[in-house]
Design a protein around this motif. Structure first.
Motif, PDB file in Angstrom:
ATOM      1  N   ARG A 169      12.295  -7.087 -19.554  1.00  0.00           N
ATOM      2  CA  ARG A 169      13.435  -6.816 -20.157  1.00  0.00           C
ATOM      3  C   ARG A 169      14.486  -7.550 -19.555  1.00  0.00           C
ATOM      4  NH1 ARG A 169      14.779  -1.244 -21.724  1.00  0.00           N
ATOM      5  NH2 ARG A 169      16.479  -2.385 -23.008  1.00  0.00           N
ATOM      6  N   HIS A 170      14.543  -7.569 -17.926  1.00  0.00           N
ATOM      7  CA  HIS A 170      15.823  -7.811 -17.406  1.00  0.00           C
ATOM      8  C   HIS A 170      15.520  -9.541 -16.598  1.00  0.00           C
ATOM      9  CE1 HIS A 170      17.475  -4.254 -18.271  1.00  0.00           C
ATOM     10  NE2 HIS A 170      16.592  -3.287 -17.633  1.00  0.00           N
ATOM     11  N   THR A 171      14.247  -9.865 -17.001  1.00  0.00           N
ATOM     12  CA  THR A 171      14.347 -11.373 -16.445  1.00  0.00           C
ATOM     13  C   THR A 171      13.824 -12.412 -17.477  1.00  0.00           C
ATOM     14  OG1 THR A 171      12.024 -11.242 -15.624  1.00  0.00           O
ATOM     15  CG2 THR A 171      13.571 -10.530 -14.236  1.00  0.00           C
ATOM     16  N   LEU A 172      13.763 -13.465 -16.996  1.00  0.00           N
ATOM     17  CA  LEU A 172      13.456 -14.602 -18.206  1.00  0.00           C
ATOM     18  C   LEU A 172      11.991 -15.272 -17.687  1.00  0.00           C
ATOM     19  CD1 LEU A 172      16.597 -16.361 -19.009  1.00  0.00           C
ATOM     20  CD2 LEU A 172      15.397 -14.714 -20.446  1.00  0.00           C
ATOM     21  N   GLY A 173      11.462 -14.771 -16.327  1.00  0.00           N
ATOM     22  CA  GLY A 173      10.477 -15.341 -15.549  1.00  0.00           C
ATOM     23  C   GLY A 173       9.174 -14.427 -15.574  1.00  0.00           C
ATOM     24  N   PRO A 174       8.059 -15.164 -14.935  1.00  0.00           N
ATOM     25  CA  PRO A 174       7.062 -14.174 -14.785  1.00  0.00           C
ATOM     26  C   PRO A 174       7.060 -13.177 -14.146  1.00  0.00           C
ATOM     27  CG  PRO A 174       6.820 -16.053 -13.462  1.00  0.00           C
ATOM     28  CD  PRO A 174       8.223 -16.330 -14.340  1.00  0.00           C
ATOM     29  N   ALA A 175       6.057 -12.045 -13.767  1.00  0.00           N
ATOM     30  CA  ALA A 175       6.197 -10.719 -12.875  1.00  0.00           C
ATOM     31  C   ALA A 175       4.616 -10.980 -12.188  1.00  0.00           C
ATOM     32  CB  ALA A 175       6.365  -9.576 -13.507  1.00  0.00           C
ATOM     33  N   SER A 176       4.689 -10.202 -11.149  1.00  0.00           N
ATOM     34  CA  SER A 176       3.409 -10.026 -10.356  1.00  0.00           C
ATOM     35  C   SER A 176       3.141  -8.545 -10.131  1.00  0.00           C
ATOM     36  CB  SER A 176       3.385 -10.836  -9.153  1.00  0.00           C
ATOM     37  OG  SER A 176       3.119 -12.248  -9.246  1.00  0.00           O
ATOM     38  N   LEU A 177       1.930  -8.213 -10.198  1.00  0.00           N
ATOM     39  CA  LEU A 177       1.542  -6.611 -10.049  1.00  0.00           C
ATOM     40  C   LEU A 177       0.470  -6.691  -8.839  1.00  0.00           C
ATOM     41  CD1 LEU A 177       1.192  -3.856 -10.715  1.00  0.00           C
ATOM     42  CD2 LEU A 177      -0.618  -4.431 -12.226  1.00  0.00           C
ATOM     43  N   ARG A 178       0.600  -5.886  -7.878  1.00  0.00           N
ATOM     44  CA  ARG A 178      -0.235  -5.788  -6.514  1.00  0.00           C
ATOM     45  C   ARG A 178      -0.417  -4.155  -6.559  1.00  0.00           C
ATOM     46  NH1 ARG A 178      -1.069  -9.632  -2.453  1.00  0.00           N
ATOM     47  NH2 ARG A 178      -1.863  -8.323  -0.689  1.00  0.00           N
ATOM     48  N   LEU A 179      -1.667  -3.727  -6.574  1.00  0.00           N
ATOM     49  CA  LEU A 179      -2.192  -2.699  -6.149  1.00  0.00           C
ATOM     50  C   LEU A 179      -2.913  -2.545  -4.962  1.00  0.00           C
ATOM     51  CD1 LEU A 179      -4.000  -1.966  -9.670  1.00  0.00           C
ATOM     52  CD2 LEU A 179      -2.053  -1.400  -8.991  1.00  0.00           C
ATOM     53  N   THR A 180      -2.488  -1.810  -3.908  1.00  0.00           N
ATOM     54  CA  THR A 180      -3.300  -1.941  -2.679  1.00  0.00           C
ATOM     55  C   THR A 180      -3.315  -0.220  -2.281  1.00  0.00           C
ATOM     56  OG1 THR A 180      -1.629  -3.280  -1.940  1.00  0.00           O
ATOM     57  CG2 THR A 180      -2.691  -2.141  -0.218  1.00  0.00           C
ATOM     58  N   ALA A 181      -4.873  -0.079  -1.950  1.00  0.00           N
ATOM     59  CA  ALA A 181      -5.368   1.311  -1.715  1.00  0.00           C
ATOM     60  C   ALA A 181      -5.321   1.115  -0.216  1.00  0.00           C
ATOM     61  CB  ALA A 181      -6.751   1.210  -1.902  1.00  0.00           C
ATOM     62  N   LEU A 182      -4.432   2.280   0.363  1.00  0.00           N
ATOM     63  CA  LEU A 182      -3.916   2.532   1.765  1.00  0.00           C
ATOM     64  C   LEU A 182      -5.087   3.250   2.704  1.00  0.00           C
ATOM     65  CD1 LEU A 182      -0.156   2.910   1.100  1.00  0.00           C
ATOM     66  CD2 LEU A 182      -1.306   0.592   1.681  1.00  0.00           C
ATOM     67  N   GLY A 183      -5.970   3.722   1.835  1.00  0.00           N
ATOM     68  CA  GLY A 183      -6.836   4.577   2.644  1.00  0.00           C
ATOM     69  C   GLY A 183      -6.671   6.239   2.235  1.00  0.00           C
ATOM     70  N   ALA A 184      -7.381   6.885   2.590  1.00  0.00           N
ATOM     71  CA  ALA A 184      -7.232   8.416   2.185  1.00  0.00           C
ATOM     72  C   ALA A 184      -6.533   8.885   0.916  1.00  0.00           C
ATOM     73  CB  ALA A 184      -6.101   8.864   3.325  1.00  0.00           C
ATOM     74  N   GLY A 185      -6.934   8.015  -0.209  1.00  0.00           N
ATOM     75  CA  GLY A 185      -6.601   8.264  -1.490  1.00  0.00           C
ATOM     76  C   GLY A 185      -5.235   7.902  -1.680  1.00  0.00           C
ATOM     77  N   ARG A 186      -4.649   6.865  -0.902  1.00  0.00           N
ATOM     78  CA  ARG A 186      -3.103   6.761  -1.138  1.00  0.00           C
ATOM     79  C   ARG A 186      -3.110   5.407  -1.820  1.00  0.00           C
ATOM     80  NH1 ARG A 186       0.641   9.190  -0.756  1.00  0.00           N
ATOM     81  NH2 ARG A 186       2.657   8.176  -0.405  1.00  0.00           N
ATOM     82  N   LEU A 187      -2.270   5.162  -2.713  1.00  0.00           N
ATOM     83  CA  LEU A 187      -2.121   3.814  -3.447  1.00  0.00           C
ATOM     84  C   LEU A 187      -0.848   3.388  -3.563  1.00  0.00           C
ATOM     85  CD1 LEU A 187      -3.991   1.982  -5.323  1.00  0.00           C
ATOM     86  CD2 LEU A 187      -2.867   2.973  -7.131  1.00  0.00           C
ATOM     87  N   ARG A 188      -0.536   2.226  -3.163  1.00  0.00           N
ATOM     88  CA  ARG A 188       0.753   1.564  -3.167  1.00  0.00           C
ATOM     89  C   ARG A 188       0.681   0.500  -4.367  1.00  0.00           C
ATOM     90  NH1 ARG A 188       3.427  -1.216   1.740  1.00  0.00           N
ATOM     91  NH2 ARG A 188       3.982   1.240   2.152  1.00  0.00           N
ATOM     92  N   VAL A 189       1.754   0.461  -5.256  1.00  0.00           N
ATOM     93  CA  VAL A 189       2.022  -0.319  -6.483  1.00  0.00           C
ATOM     94  C   VAL A 189       3.172  -1.190  -6.098  1.00  0.00           C
ATOM     95  CG1 VAL A 189       1.886  -0.667  -8.964  1.00  0.00           C
ATOM     96  CG2 VAL A 189       0.650   1.159  -7.941  1.00  0.00           C
ATOM     97  N   GLY A 190       2.984  -2.363  -6.289  1.00  0.00           N
ATOM     98  CA  GLY A 190       4.175  -3.369  -6.101  1.00  0.00           C
ATOM     99  C   GLY A 190       4.341  -4.307  -7.573  1.00  0.00           C
ATOM    100  N   VAL A 191       5.787  -4.287  -8.060  1.00  0.00           N
ATOM    101  CA  VAL A 191       5.961  -5.315  -8.905  1.00  0.00           C
ATOM    102  C   VAL A 191       7.161  -6.069  -8.533  1.00  0.00           C
ATOM    103  CG1 VAL A 191       6.605  -5.483 -11.223  1.00  0.00           C
ATOM    104  CG2 VAL A 191       5.196  -3.425 -10.635  1.00  0.00           C
ATOM    105  N   TRP A 192       6.710  -7.526  -8.549  1.00  0.00           N
ATOM    106  CA  TRP A 192       7.718  -8.687  -8.246  1.00  0.00           C
ATOM    107  C   TRP A 192       8.249  -9.151  -9.660  1.00  0.00           C
ATOM    108  CZ3 TRP A 192       7.551 -13.529  -9.943  1.00  0.00           C
ATOM    109  CH2 TRP A 192       8.558 -14.424  -9.796  1.00  0.00           C
TER     110      TRP A 192
END
Length: 152
Positions: free
Chosen positions: A59-82
């Protein structure tokens, strides 16, 4: 018979075109990945919050985006969106002090980042590049959920 054990840490990355279907593709990717790694306890939350961030990128850009899912261990998850816009909105700019204000009940939008603030264990954001609209390279917004809370 040999039993295969999936690793505790892993990373998946997905490039998303500037397309109104990008949030759906991101949700499907999250669902398949987390189901495949047995992380069903955080699935609904991650799917919802990822969808919100990818929708905002569309909605707020005119270009592509990227999604990154990273399991950090011990059931922890980090999600990043560029995405390609350098502006970092609340609550990502200065967590946890920079809070999103609730929106009016009748408002048609504006709840996505409030959901991140309420359901993620921690979150943050980084401007990438010099931050100028014509020369910056965007931003990365991220959140973490699940497992024991490591110092975010």
């Amino acid at each position: 018979m040999v039993t295969v054990t999936l690793p505790d840490t892993w990373v998946y990355a997905l490039r998303l075109p500037h397309d109104p279907r990008a949030a759906r593709v991101a949700r499907m990717t999250v669902r398949a990945t987390l189901n495949g790694h047995g992380m069903t306890e955080v699935l609904d939350t991650v799917e919802l919050l990822t969808s919100e961030l990818v929708t905002n990128a569309y909605r707020h850009t005119l270009g592509p985006a990227s999604l990154r899912l990273t399991a950090l261990g011990a059931g922890r998850l980090r999600v990043g969106v560029w995405d390609s816009h350098p502006y970092i909105p609340a609550p990502f700019a200065k967590p946890p002090g920079d809070r999103v204000r609730p929106v009016a009940v009748e408002a048609g939008g504006g709840r996505g980042l409030l959901l991140v603030q309420e359901y993620a264990d921690c979150w943050g954001g980084w401007a990438l590049g010099d931050g100028l609209l014509d020369r910056g390279v965007g931003k990365l917004l991220w959140f973490e959920v699940g497992g024991r809370k490591a110092g975010c």
